[in-house]
Design a protein around this motif. Structure first.
Motif, PDB file in Angstrom:
ATOM      1  N   ALA A 188     -26.702  61.784 -49.847  1.00 19.02           N
ATOM      2  CA  ALA A 188     -27.280  62.211 -48.985  1.00 19.02           C
ATOM      3  C   ALA A 188     -26.705  60.568 -47.651  1.00 19.02           C
ATOM      4  O   ALA A 188     -26.906  61.100 -46.824  1.00 19.02           O
ATOM      5  N   PRO A 189     -26.472  59.525 -48.414  1.00 18.11           N
ATOM      6  CA  PRO A 189     -25.683  58.511 -47.617  1.00 18.11           C
ATOM      7  C   PRO A 189     -25.068  58.985 -46.985  1.00 18.11           C
ATOM      8  O   PRO A 189     -24.319  58.570 -46.273  1.00 18.11           O
ATOM      9  N   LEU A 190     -23.980  59.497 -47.881  1.00 16.08           N
ATOM     10  CA  LEU A 190     -22.802  59.791 -46.885  1.00 16.08           C
ATOM     11  C   LEU A 190     -23.200  61.165 -45.770  1.00 16.08           C
ATOM     12  O   LEU A 190     -21.668  61.748 -44.586  1.00 16.08           O
ATOM     13  N   GLY A 191     -24.485  61.878 -45.604  1.00 15.51           N
ATOM     14  CA  GLY A 191     -24.507  62.513 -44.822  1.00 15.51           C
ATOM     15  C   GLY A 191     -24.549  64.065 -45.169  1.00 15.51           C
ATOM     16  O   GLY A 191     -24.213  65.251 -44.277  1.00 15.51           O
ATOM     17  N   PRO A 196     -17.836  64.558 -42.747  1.00 17.59           N
ATOM     18  CA  PRO A 196     -19.739  64.721 -42.879  1.00 17.59           C
ATOM     19  C   PRO A 196     -19.711  64.121 -41.256  1.00 17.59           C
ATOM     20  O   PRO A 196     -18.776  63.023 -41.112  1.00 17.59           O
ATOM     21  N   PRO A 197     -20.689  63.712 -40.498  1.00 22.03           N
ATOM     22  CA  PRO A 197     -21.963  64.979 -40.654  1.00 22.03           C
ATOM     23  C   PRO A 197     -22.478  66.105 -40.246  1.00 22.03           C
ATOM     24  O   PRO A 197     -21.625  67.102 -40.678  1.00 22.03           O
TER      25      PRO A 197
END
Lengths: 410, 410
Positions: B29-32, B7-8
């Motif tokens: 989501a938090p990991l992009g 990511p991202p």
């Protein structure tokens, strides 16, 4: 008086869809709460995890009214919105707005904010109203140099702040700020602390104080709990409780404080209030992994009138911001079409993420922003004692900095 | 060999958008990492938190190909998909598919799964192929009654399982199952254990075993870590490691085990394998708050070829499922138009959520399903020692059950 909205089937409207809106949406989902955001940037950071986005300016009356019509409660994650439009939209749609728009009005003007604090007997560094260069010279005379000149509205992350060393700089400083301002005595401080306070339906609480490290007026790291003496932490907690009493409406508030080693410069106060944010705050990101309840879940609970979660700490935790470090703007997550094989020539890639992810107890939070800009907040990394096995906060901070510094945009 | 996707700017395609897809999206989501799901139910549970949903049958070849075209990697959260379509779509779009569709083929047929385990020398309860009533009577003769008759494909949450007490019930049981089946000896067990195993790029790991409580063949609670002796836990871990070696492709696997107090019934094995799921599993939901890395984040990391997170436990934790307890189907989160003041007459409301939210250390996970049906998994509650201060797992389980029982659909 509690307008409690019990999930499931509840939708929360948020003015602002940046990283705070994104993390609010991430925290709302497990509670069965859906989120609609209003943000002028198409496909803003919160958009992919929210039910929907209304693309409009933060202060667009019509768009705020449209948002109110589609949701069960309204809140905001940015101060650049229109308090009176929020209030009217909430009344017309019959949905609660938290924090109260009056609180936003008080906070968004730094002079009004400081006056409200001072009038309530809450210790603040000495300050003066500054409308022009003459006012500024008078303020320097009274407060003594150096002072910090702050735009009354619109500043954030160091924008709108300008340090002034002497009266000779008055004209330059006023031109730089470009509008109504306030001057504040720059008092020596030992540490910057920050308390995430929360006002629920008939209850208030606060997370234990974290300790903030700023550079160039931008938050770099938060260490939680703060490495301060117990009596200092207790005083910070008490000051934060006094601040919460001033603020109308439910929600999470970021309360930035100074700890003074020389209280005689501050009329004996070891703790003074620097600034308040009427929303979740960068200095509270550590709560996602470091506390039993995150500040984002807490804000959702508070705004909806649900019971607050416990503010208990799970373990020592350090948060480090991932800031844009390139010297010009370029896309990092451009919409590439994998079928034509083209990649925009100036798309930057992020390096060093694998080492971060390979570190036990390190947690990545990426905000999904599409452009790298110098010092722009692009994400953060949280390092917990759980997982790393590092309980010592100095060592935890050092490791977090190493990991953060290992992430580069090439 | 590592097709690592950093990511991202990475999008993951998931076949299935139920609660597992929803919690995968929440963890991505938090990991992009953005998520697109494929699910036949419009506005499925994962939909509000995913970038997008393709509305189509799980085994729709064209829709799977469309999904592959839009993402950087493919996975699934349901076994009811088409392995060959997945494989073909991945090849044609040039995106990795994990776990490998061949693994899905092995697992989705319970007879093929058991044979693969037995051939690899992994201890399983004695079993037989059952194509008709004659086969079933022969199996009862050989294995001894009672036996569990299981549909070879398509069963879940107790559906497709039928306990048989004697040969007289053979015709009824075959009619109930309605297709090719397998018979399994019902061996006494002390405890049901479950290990969430994970295969990354060149590494494997497993979370410490949890302990499952089933009733009517539906998981009710998981206690983690399991209240078993250390040597039993070590044996469970070893068996799980052997199982992981059999399974091709990266990802998280739910490995359900029995602990036997009387190993002579199982050729001396204290641990036998009951069933494997090639995906995050209900018995691993405790990891969201109870472990440093959740099974959902782990699955995202694994599928993308990123380093696995640590499987360390944060504190004793109990998960309890929130099941539909009404006796007929009715909507719980109907689309109501707040402006006409109408609420569907049969919309059910959930009671008792406030007490749950007011309990320190209790975490609500609601899946956003629109209809209550008896025993349908609508959400879960996780209770951690952190926050409650209850370290004793018996007491934690009792408290979690009380909280769960307090949530009612009126």
């Amino acid at each position: 008086m509690t307008e409690s909205l019990t999930p499931p089937g509840v939708t929360l409207g948020i003015v602002g869809g940046g990283q705070l809106g994104r993390m609010l949406a991430e925290a709302a989902a497990p509670l069965g709460v859906e989120v609609v955001v209003l943000d002028p940037t198409p496909d803003c950071p919160a958009s992919p995890v929210a039910r929907d986005q209304i693309v409009a300016a933060f202060d667009d009356d019509g768009a705020i009214a449209e948002l109110a019509d589609r949701v069960d409660a309204l809140t905001f994650e940015i101060e650049l919105t229109a308090p009176e439009a929020l209030e009217r939209a909430g009344e017309e749609a019959g949905v609660p707005v938290h924090p109260k728009p009056t609180t936003l009005e008080t906070i968004e003007d730094k002079l009004v904010q400081k006056r409200a604090l001072a009038e309530a007997g809450i210790p603040v560094p000495a300050f003066r109203n500054v409308d022009d260069a003459d006012d500024l010279r008078a303020a320097i005379e009274e407060l003594g140099a150096p002072i910090m000149l702050k735009a009354r509205t619109g500043g954030y992350d160091g924008r709108g702040n300008f340090p002034v060393e002497s009266a000779d700089e008055a004209e330059t400083a006023m031109a730089e700020i470009g509008g109504p301002a306030m001057a504040e005595r720059l008092v020596d401080f030992e540490r910057e602390l920050s308390v995430i306070g929360c006002t629920g339906a008939g209850e208030t609480d606060a997370f234990p104080a974290g300790e903030n490290v700023h550079r160039d007026e931008i938050l770099r790291e938060t260490i939680a709990p703060a490495r301060a003496d117990d009596d200092v932490l207790a005083e910070a907690h008490d000051v934060a409780a006094d601040v919460l009493e001033l603020l109308e409406g439910r929600g999470v508030y970021g309360i930035e404080l100074f700890e003074h080693a020389e209280p005689r410069e501050t009329d004996g106060a070891r703790i003074t209030v620097n600034e308040i944010a009427p929303r979740p705050h960068n200095s509270g990101h550590w709560t996602i992994e470091g506390a039993v309840t995150s500040q984002f879940e807490q804000h959702v609970r508070a705004v909806l009138g649900l019971p607050l979660g416990t503010t208990a700490v799970r373990c020592p935790t350090v948060m480090a911001n991932l800031l844009g470090d390139t010297d010009h703007s370029r896309p990092i997550a451009a919409e590439t079409d994998s079928h034509d094989g083209e990649t925009p020539a100036d798309a930057a890639s992020m390096e060093g993420v694998e080492e971060l992810l390979a570190t036990e107890g390190a947690h990545l939070h990426w905000y999904g922003k599409r452009d790298v800009r110098p010092l722009r907040k692009l994400g953060h990394v949280t390092l917990t004692a759980d997982g790393t096995g590092i309980d010592d906060r100095d060592a935890l901070l050092e490791r977090a900095r190493d990991l953060r510094d290992g992430v580069r945009f090439e």
